[in-house]
Design an enzyme around this catalytic site. Structure first.
Site, short mmCIF file in Angstrom:
data_model
loop_
_atom_site.label_atom_id
_atom_site.label_comp_id
_atom_site.label_asym_id
_atom_site.label_seq_id
_atom_site.Cartn_x
_atom_site.Cartn_y
_atom_site.Cartn_z
N GLY A 85 0.83 -1.19 0.00
CA GLY A 85 0.00 0.00 0.00
C GLY A 85 0.87 1.25 0.00
O GLY A 85 2.07 1.21 0.25
N GLN A 87 2.24 5.19 -1.56
CA GLN A 87 2.68 5.84 -2.78
C GLN A 87 4.18 5.63 -3.00
O GLN A 87 4.65 4.51 -2.90
CB GLN A 87 2.28 7.32 -2.74
CG GLN A 87 0.76 7.51 -2.65
CD GLN A 87 0.32 8.93 -2.93
OE1 GLN A 87 0.96 9.71 -3.63
NE2 GLN A 87 -0.82 9.30 -2.37
N ALA A 172 10.39 1.82 7.28
CA ALA A 172 11.72 2.31 6.91
C ALA A 172 12.07 3.46 7.83
O ALA A 172 11.31 4.43 7.95
CB ALA A 172 11.74 2.76 5.45
N CYS A 188 5.61 9.56 -0.32
CA CYS A 188 4.27 9.22 0.19
C CYS A 188 3.21 10.23 -0.22
O CYS A 188 2.20 10.40 0.46
CB CYS A 188 4.30 9.06 1.71
SG CYS A 188 5.40 7.74 2.25
#
Length: 223
Positions: A85, A87, A172, A188
């Site tokens: 999921g 961007q 991350a 994102c």
């Protein structure tokens, strides 16, 4: 501690602490995807246990399932579809990526609760470095506020995938990556805020120290 109080993802059916494994060197992103896919299938089949895999990648841009084409500003590094999921995300040296492969079928089938727990895990690990990190409503990731400048920067990213109730991908954490590498994407999908790292905040933590903080905070969040 800001952001604490999350309900733990409780171990169930006799599940204990997962295996923690640290990859040596830089792991190419396609190899990481192939490894996770195989491990997730093995966990589903009851042939392998849960795993938290701590990795560093060579400079890489990855696209989540909601990543718009215009979010890739400069394809200066290899680009991969992640299947998770979210961007656009950058991965690279100096950033600790933790791939979390858990059996949510045994831990409670609640993906939102799981994502909240991942966020809490990063927040608590950062607290060990005296960094107050927080969630922000409507924004993905973990954020650090600079009160003096009135700005906020992202220090941690979250991106998950769940296949038949087994999780993969994960978090991350920016320890000491080249922050200029984030300039090739809209991280994102958020362009009005920047990115930061422990080193940018004046904390010369090593990757080993970041790993130790993550491992130390696991049980307090995930049970």
């Amino acid at each position: 501690m800001s952001g604490t109080g999350a309900t733990a993802v409780l171990a169930a059916n006799g599940l204990g602490r997962p295996e923690f494994r640290v990859a040596e060197g830089l792991t190419p992103y396609p190899e990481a995807l192939a490894f996770m896919e195989a491990r997730v299938a093995a966990i589903r089949a009851g042939e392998a246990g849960e795993l938290v895999w701590l990795v560093e990648h060579p400079p890489t841009y990855t696209a989540g399932t909601s990543a718009p084409a215009e979010g890739l500003l400069d394809a200066r590094f290899p680009v991969f579809a992640a299947g998770r999921g979210g961007q656009w995300t950058y991965h690279g040296p100096g950033q600790r990526t933790a791939y979390v492969m858990l059996d949510l079928g045994a831990r409670g089938r609640d993906v939102r609760r799981y994502v909240h727990a991942l966020e809490e895990w990063v927040i608590r690990a950062l607290w060990r470095f005296n960094v107050v990190a927080e969630r922000r409503e409507g924004r993905v990731g973990i954020w650090v506020a600079d009160r003096a400048r009135g700005t906020e920067d992202k220090i941690g990213a979250i991106g998950v995938r769940v296949t038949r109730w087994v999780t993969w991908h994960g978090i991350a954490l920016n320890v000491d990556p080249d922050l200029g590498h984030f300039g090739g994407i809209v991280p994102c999908g958020i362009s009005q805020h920047g990115v930061t790292s422990l080193h940018r905040l004046g904390i010369p933590a090593t990757m080993e120290e970041a790993d130790a903080a993550l491992m130390a905070e696991w049980d307090g969040v995930f049970g």
